[in-house]
Write a protein that holds these residues in place. Structure first.
Motif, mmCIF file in Angstrom:
data_model
loop_
_atom_site.group_PDB
_atom_site.id
_atom_site.type_symbol
_atom_site.label_atom_id
_atom_site.label_comp_id
_atom_site.label_asym_id
_atom_site.label_seq_id
_atom_site.Cartn_x
_atom_site.Cartn_y
_atom_site.Cartn_z
ATOM 1 N N ARG A 149 0.832 -1.194 0.000
ATOM 2 C CA ARG A 149 0.000 0.000 0.000
ATOM 3 C C ARG A 149 0.877 1.259 0.000
ATOM 4 N NH1 ARG A 149 -5.414 1.062 3.403
ATOM 5 N NH2 ARG A 149 -5.777 3.220 2.791
ATOM 6 N N PRO A 150 0.783 2.112 -1.033
ATOM 7 C CA PRO A 150 1.573 3.342 -1.053
ATOM 8 C C PRO A 150 0.981 4.391 -0.115
ATOM 9 C CG PRO A 150 0.160 3.248 -2.976
ATOM 10 C CD PRO A 150 -0.033 1.944 -2.243
ATOM 11 N N LYS A 151 1.785 5.389 0.207
ATOM 12 C CA LYS A 151 1.332 6.449 1.106
ATOM 13 C C LYS A 151 0.541 7.527 0.374
ATOM 14 C CE LYS A 151 5.249 5.852 4.258
ATOM 15 N NZ LYS A 151 6.441 6.518 4.876
ATOM 16 N N VAL A 152 0.505 7.464 -0.948
ATOM 17 C CA VAL A 152 -0.189 8.475 -1.741
ATOM 18 C C VAL A 152 -1.270 7.809 -2.588
ATOM 19 C CG1 VAL A 152 1.799 10.025 -1.828
ATOM 20 C CG2 VAL A 152 1.496 8.297 -3.612
ATOM 21 N N ASP A 153 -2.222 8.623 -3.033
ATOM 22 C CA ASP A 153 -3.258 8.131 -3.937
ATOM 23 C C ASP A 153 -2.773 8.225 -5.381
ATOM 24 O OD1 ASP A 153 -5.055 7.625 -1.876
ATOM 25 O OD2 ASP A 153 -5.894 9.650 -1.946
ATOM 26 N N SER A 154 -3.388 7.427 -6.220
ATOM 27 C CA SER A 154 -3.070 7.429 -7.647
ATOM 28 C C SER A 154 -4.317 7.804 -8.441
ATOM 29 C CB SER A 154 -2.560 6.055 -8.088
ATOM 30 O OG SER A 154 -1.366 5.712 -7.412
ATOM 31 N N MET A 155 -4.137 7.998 -9.733
ATOM 32 C CA MET A 155 -5.265 8.277 -10.623
ATOM 33 C C MET A 155 -5.077 7.534 -11.931
ATOM 34 S SD MET A 155 -6.360 12.279 -10.193
ATOM 35 C CE MET A 155 -7.989 11.913 -10.888
ATOM 36 N N GLY A 156 -6.182 7.093 -12.477
ATOM 37 C CA GLY A 156 -6.180 6.577 -13.838
ATOM 38 C C GLY A 156 -6.487 7.746 -14.762
ATOM 39 N N VAL A 157 -5.734 7.859 -15.848
ATOM 40 C CA VAL A 157 -5.868 8.988 -16.765
ATOM 41 C C VAL A 157 -5.982 8.472 -18.196
ATOM 42 C CG1 VAL A 157 -4.884 11.176 -17.541
ATOM 43 C CG2 VAL A 157 -4.456 10.385 -15.205
ATOM 44 N N LEU A 158 -6.908 9.051 -18.937
ATOM 45 C CA LEU A 158 -7.134 8.669 -20.329
ATOM 46 C C LEU A 158 -6.590 9.743 -21.267
ATOM 47 C CD1 LEU A 158 -8.554 6.961 -22.574
ATOM 48 C CD2 LEU A 158 -10.610 8.333 -22.138
ATOM 49 N N PHE A 159 -5.802 9.302 -22.257
ATOM 50 C CA PHE A 159 -5.284 10.177 -23.320
ATOM 51 C C PHE A 159 -5.881 9.719 -24.646
ATOM 52 C CE2 PHE A 159 -2.222 10.631 -20.011
ATOM 53 C CZ PHE A 159 -1.478 11.796 -20.231
ATOM 54 N N GLU A 160 -6.450 10.639 -25.388
ATOM 55 C CA GLU A 160 -6.920 10.334 -26.733
ATOM 56 C C GLU A 160 -6.281 11.307 -27.709
ATOM 57 O OE1 GLU A 160 -11.172 8.438 -26.818
ATOM 58 O OE2 GLU A 160 -11.285 10.252 -25.593
ATOM 59 N N LYS A 161 -5.635 10.788 -28.741
ATOM 60 C CA LYS A 161 -4.855 11.605 -29.664
ATOM 61 C C LYS A 161 -5.740 12.578 -30.425
ATOM 62 C CE LYS A 161 -2.853 9.928 -33.427
ATOM 63 N NZ LYS A 161 -3.096 10.892 -34.535
ATOM 64 N N ARG A 162 -5.266 13.803 -30.511
ATOM 65 C CA ARG A 162 -5.982 14.806 -31.292
ATOM 66 C C ARG A 162 -5.796 14.520 -32.772
ATOM 67 N NH1 ARG A 162 -7.964 18.794 -28.225
ATOM 68 N NH2 ARG A 162 -7.009 19.223 -26.189
ATOM 69 N N ASP A 163 -6.840 14.743 -33.543
ATOM 70 C CA ASP A 163 -6.806 14.496 -34.966
ATOM 71 C C ASP A 163 -7.394 15.701 -35.706
ATOM 72 O OD1 ASP A 163 -6.463 13.237 -37.394
ATOM 73 O OD2 ASP A 163 -8.291 12.019 -37.222
ATOM 74 N N PRO A 164 -6.574 16.426 -36.478
ATOM 75 C CA PRO A 164 -5.163 16.122 -36.743
ATOM 76 C C PRO A 164 -4.265 16.599 -35.608
ATOM 77 C CG PRO A 164 -5.800 18.099 -37.926
ATOM 78 C CD PRO A 164 -7.048 17.599 -37.260
ATOM 79 N N ALA A 165 -3.141 15.930 -35.444
ATOM 80 C CA ALA A 165 -2.167 16.344 -34.431
ATOM 81 C C ALA A 165 -1.453 17.597 -34.924
ATOM 82 C CB ALA A 165 -1.161 15.228 -34.187
ATOM 83 N N PRO A 166 -1.099 18.519 -34.040
ATOM 84 C CA PRO A 166 -0.395 19.731 -34.462
ATOM 85 C C PRO A 166 0.993 19.398 -35.004
ATOM 86 C CG PRO A 166 -0.401 19.555 -32.075
ATOM 87 C CD PRO A 166 -1.316 18.481 -32.584
ATOM 88 N N VAL A 167 1.439 20.198 -35.937
ATOM 89 C CA VAL A 167 2.793 20.046 -36.485
ATOM 90 C C VAL A 167 3.668 21.090 -35.819
ATOM 91 C CG1 VAL A 167 4.227 20.124 -38.555
ATOM 92 C CG2 VAL A 167 1.894 19.204 -38.678
ATOM 93 N N CYS A 168 4.671 20.634 -35.103
ATOM 94 C CA CYS A 168 5.526 21.541 -34.327
ATOM 95 C C CYS A 168 6.909 21.635 -34.944
ATOM 96 C CB CYS A 168 5.666 21.057 -32.884
ATOM 97 S SG CYS A 168 4.123 21.022 -31.969
ATOM 98 N N PRO A 169 7.431 22.837 -35.123
ATOM 99 C CA PRO A 169 8.823 22.964 -35.575
ATOM 100 C C PRO A 169 9.753 22.464 -34.482
ATOM 101 C CG PRO A 169 7.967 25.104 -34.907
ATOM 102 C CD PRO A 169 6.802 24.152 -34.871
ATOM 103 N N PRO A 170 10.958 22.015 -34.845
ATOM 104 C CA PRO A 170 11.892 21.481 -33.836
ATOM 105 C C PRO A 170 12.166 22.440 -32.678
ATOM 106 C CG PRO A 170 12.676 20.983 -36.048
ATOM 107 C CD PRO A 170 11.508 21.900 -36.205
ATOM 108 N N VAL A 171 12.096 23.741 -32.943
ATOM 109 C CA VAL A 171 12.402 24.714 -31.898
ATOM 110 C C VAL A 171 11.316 24.754 -30.810
ATOM 111 C CG1 VAL A 171 11.248 26.715 -32.971
ATOM 112 C CG2 VAL A 171 13.264 27.068 -31.532
ATOM 113 N N PHE A 172 10.163 24.191 -31.096
ATOM 114 C CA PHE A 172 9.064 24.269 -30.139
ATOM 115 C C PHE A 172 9.434 23.695 -28.777
ATOM 116 C CE2 PHE A 172 5.574 21.878 -28.134
ATOM 117 C CZ PHE A 172 4.747 22.935 -27.775
ATOM 118 N N PHE A 173 10.049 22.520 -28.775
ATOM 119 C CA PHE A 173 10.311 21.837 -27.510
ATOM 120 C C PHE A 173 11.340 22.555 -26.635
ATOM 121 C CE2 PHE A 173 8.772 18.636 -30.537
ATOM 122 C CZ PHE A 173 7.627 18.220 -29.852
#
Length: 298
Positions: A197-221
């Motif tokens: 048993r951990p000392k903290v709570d957890s969460m289940g999280v759902l990710f659904e890909k955006r369509d269309p996905a954004p196009v990011c230039p390399p400098v974005f990150f």
């Protein structure tokens, strides 16, 4: 669940059964890997249901442990590629799922091994605190996207995943998640659902890909990281510092570049990164790309 030889009857809902299984193999829990087994069968079923992967599809599973979620995925006729770092658990998984045609095991640190694996449209993972944000950010930065992901993480990490601009939990990681995915909390998972048993709570999280996905230039990150690096500084100061470092520009020229970027994007410069919507960072990156192009021409 039984081993290939049938010696042990393993009940994934029972801490005692899991403990007996581990002891029979001289296996222990390793704190550095953040190992906690999800012993709540209803939660496991809900997570697998949320993934909603049709039979025959490929699924990456991160951190299978001794296979509680793996068993459910295989029962659903999914092709599971499981990533496990613990050598002891690797041996157990090989025995537990021997002969399962839909099971493939990738041994080692997923942060180092995932890049050489074929892509899959679905991902499910019980992600340790120390790799959750780094792993998902790495997927995004390197263009490895999933149609749908269901992850279990510490509540603190989950709140950063779906945080909105202006909130205390909003970060560069929040921007990455929300630009490329719609992110929704599924359920709060109390510590009692895990063994140990951990000392903290957890969460289940759902990710659904955006369509269309954004196009990011390399400098974005790198730009995104730089703008959040000094949260007390204004957008103008952080942007000018980034321009100076990225373009090798002297202070006066960097400030001029910064002024043009701000004007182009209707920003005053007095804002702070944590107040800006995700799309603003993408627009700034596209504008910065144009400035880089001007430097190359000169």
């Amino acid at each position: 669940m039984k081993t290939a030889g049938g010696e042990i009857d393993l009940n994934y809902n029972s801490a005692l059964s899991i403990k007996a299984f581990l002891e029979s193999r001289s296996l222990g829990m390793r704190k550095k890997y953040g190992q906690n087994f999800l012993i709540n069968g209803d939660v496991r079923a809900a997570l697998a249901s949320a993934l909603d992967a049709p039979p025959g599809e490929q699924v990456w599973e991160i951190g299978p442990g001794i296979g509680a979620m793996t068993a459910i995925l295989l029962e659903k006729k999914l092709a599971v590629r499981a990533f496990e770092i613990d050598r002891g658990f690797v041996g157990a998984l090989k025995d537990l799922f021997a002969g399962e045609g839909g099971f493939c095991l990738v041994e080692g640190d997923v942060m180092k091994t995932w890049g050489g694996q074929p892509p899959a449209p679905y991902l499910l993972g019980n992600l340790p605190y120390n790799i959750a944000a780094g792993l998902l950010a790495d997927f995004i930065e390197k263009g490895r996207f999933f149609q749908r992901m269901v992850v279990t993480v510490q509540k603190e990490v989950a709140m950063r995943m779906y945080a909105k601009a202006g909130s205390d939990d909003y970060s560069s990681f929040s921007v990455l998640c929300s630009l490329f995915y719609t992110v929704k909390p599924l359920m709060l998972i109390r510590g009692g659902s895990f063994y140990p048993r951990p000392k903290v709570d957890s969460m289940g999280v759902l990710f659904e890909k955006r369509d269309p996905a954004p196009v990011c230039p390399p400098v974005f990150f790198p730009l995104l990281r730089a703008l959040f690096a000094s949260r007390r500084k204004t957008l103008k100061n952080n942007l000018a510092a980034f321009a100076a470092a990225r373009l090798g520009a002297e202070k006066e020229r960097a400030e001029g570049i910064c002024a043009r970027l701000l004007a182009t994007n209707s920003l005053s410069g007095g804002e702070r990164a944590e107040t800006l919507e995700p799309q603003v960072f993408l627009k700034l990156a596209c504008s910065f790309l144009e400035e880089e192009g001007k430097k190359e021409k000169n």
